[in-house]
Design a protein around this motif. Sequence first.
Motif, mmCIF file in Angstrom:
data_model
loop_
_atom_site.group_PDB
_atom_site.id
_atom_site.type_symbol
_atom_site.label_atom_id
_atom_site.label_comp_id
_atom_site.label_asym_id
_atom_site.label_seq_id
_atom_site.Cartn_x
_atom_site.Cartn_y
_atom_site.Cartn_z
ATOM 1 N N VAL A 1 -132.654 86.654 46.928
ATOM 2 C CA VAL A 1 -132.646 85.910 47.996
ATOM 3 C C VAL A 1 -133.302 85.001 48.526
ATOM 4 N N VAL A 2 -135.189 85.375 48.259
ATOM 5 C CA VAL A 2 -136.131 85.215 48.291
ATOM 6 C C VAL A 2 -135.936 83.475 47.442
ATOM 7 N N GLY A 3 -135.446 83.756 46.715
ATOM 8 C CA GLY A 3 -135.557 82.061 45.715
ATOM 9 C C GLY A 3 -134.050 81.517 46.135
ATOM 10 N N GLY A 4 -133.348 81.899 46.294
ATOM 11 C CA GLY A 4 -131.669 81.567 46.632
ATOM 12 C C GLY A 4 -131.423 80.657 47.914
ATOM 13 N N THR A 5 -132.580 81.781 48.888
ATOM 14 C CA THR A 5 -132.815 80.811 50.299
ATOM 15 C C THR A 5 -134.204 79.659 49.677
ATOM 16 N N LEU A 6 -135.091 79.225 49.325
ATOM 17 C CA LEU A 6 -135.429 78.287 48.983
ATOM 18 C C LEU A 6 -135.042 77.276 47.701
ATOM 19 N N LEU A 7 -133.614 77.328 47.005
ATOM 20 C CA LEU A 7 -132.910 76.610 46.906
ATOM 21 C C LEU A 7 -132.084 76.388 47.655
ATOM 22 N N ILE A 8 -131.450 76.938 48.251
ATOM 23 C CA ILE A 8 -130.328 76.343 49.387
ATOM 24 C C ILE A 8 -130.418 75.913 50.424
#
Length: 496
Positions: A51-58
């Motif tokens: 979720v942390v990584g996805g937040t940075l990507l989105i």
Amino acid sequence: MDVWDSKTTCGSQAAVLLLGIYVVVVPSISLIPSLGSYNEKRTLQIGFLLVVGGTLLISGTTRRRWLSVFHGLPASAQWGFGTVFGGGILSSALAPTPFYAFLEVGHFLLLFSLAGILASAIRQKPKRAQWFLLGAVGLSALLYAIYFAVRYGGALAFPELEVGRETIGAFANTRFFNQYQTWTLPILVGGAVALPKQWRVARSIVFALAALWWTLVFGSNVRGTVLAVAVGTVGAWLLFGSRARRWIAVQVASMAAGSVLYFFLFYLGGEAVPQVTERLKDVGQGGRPHYWMRCLEMAWMNPWLGVGPMHYAWPPNNFASGAHPHSALFQWLAEWGVLSTTIMSSLAVWGGWSWMKQERDATAREEDLLPEVGVALVASVLAGASHAMVSGLIVMPLSQVLLAFVGGWAWGRYNRSDKRTGSGLSRSPYHAIFCAAVLSSMLVVGAAAKDLSTVEDRREAFLEAVDRTRLSPRYWTQGYIEVRDSSVIEQVPEED
């Protein structure tokens, strides 16, 4: 606590909210009991990091803020972290089992990303965010206290359930709980000091939780946490002097209250005088020196790039003892090499000292910094760093998240007066490089979840390969990698 408002809500703040929930819930509530305690905590950690990584990507705003706080670091620190990451990639590519090596690199990169997100949130709303973090630690301890009370009550109601170390545990090993205590005990005491005097009930509750933490330290028969908190306390006193007086006084008072509570809860329940007093005499004994000598041998054979991240747990390297050497320094030295260890140690000492000097020089007028919290945070960092030298603190799932929690908190408080902005890293190439690194880390960490389908197979393969039943955790409960491959097991030296 209302940390967010309509003008500042973004992905970073949502990630911090999720981090707070993680810290509150995971230590004491089992969400996936079928996996077992250790594998459950690792699985939840993987989901959280994705979720942390996805937040940075989105979220472009979250990414820009992350790059901004990273750009706020000295250029030498930026290059240092980049060199360590690049060296980890090269070491992983040359390792016998590249997937697990890349898994560790990606895992640490996502943890570093989490720390940066937390730092950026603190920069945006320093006072509210830090009160939220204090509240998360307090609620986490309160929930664990309720869990302990239920377990203890059950032990009293049913004589066959003994009152002792097993009463404490919501972890696969009591030592993992002690690592949780090492990070949070100084912050609990800091919360008791920082709360306004008119909040008497809240201050009393937080103090009681700190006292209970000491009770469980004594009841769990642990040396590492006692010594680590002692190092943190002495360090805070040397650095802050009279400013640390209140925090130290509350710490000593909570320890005294915890000793009394131990007498009533454990000693009268049949436990002996805390065995930690005897165990402290044995410091330097046990299996750790053997593990550390093995690390030195690995570093001597592979000085520049090490044997590969996570490859202390590769059977041909080390199969007779644990899957990690109970020391962050020796683990990094053996697996990542001399150059990476030198850079990381230098960054930790230099960066840590720069931040601590800033905390020492902070004045009471700097309300957004919450100066009362500075002493607690410094003590927590020193305690965690010293405990990591004699335990697997950088290996265990919850402890890793707390490392990012405390490290990101300190990062957010560091060098806030720096006039530089993130404009130097705002161009598209930097975003592209950062996104590629985060996405790659997410892919390899997400792929690690496939190991859940082979947990029993790997456990059986391990038991067949060695003459012992005690598992050695690393990434999963059975921490050795590639144990199902007979060709790998055949490479294990006979003397091991």
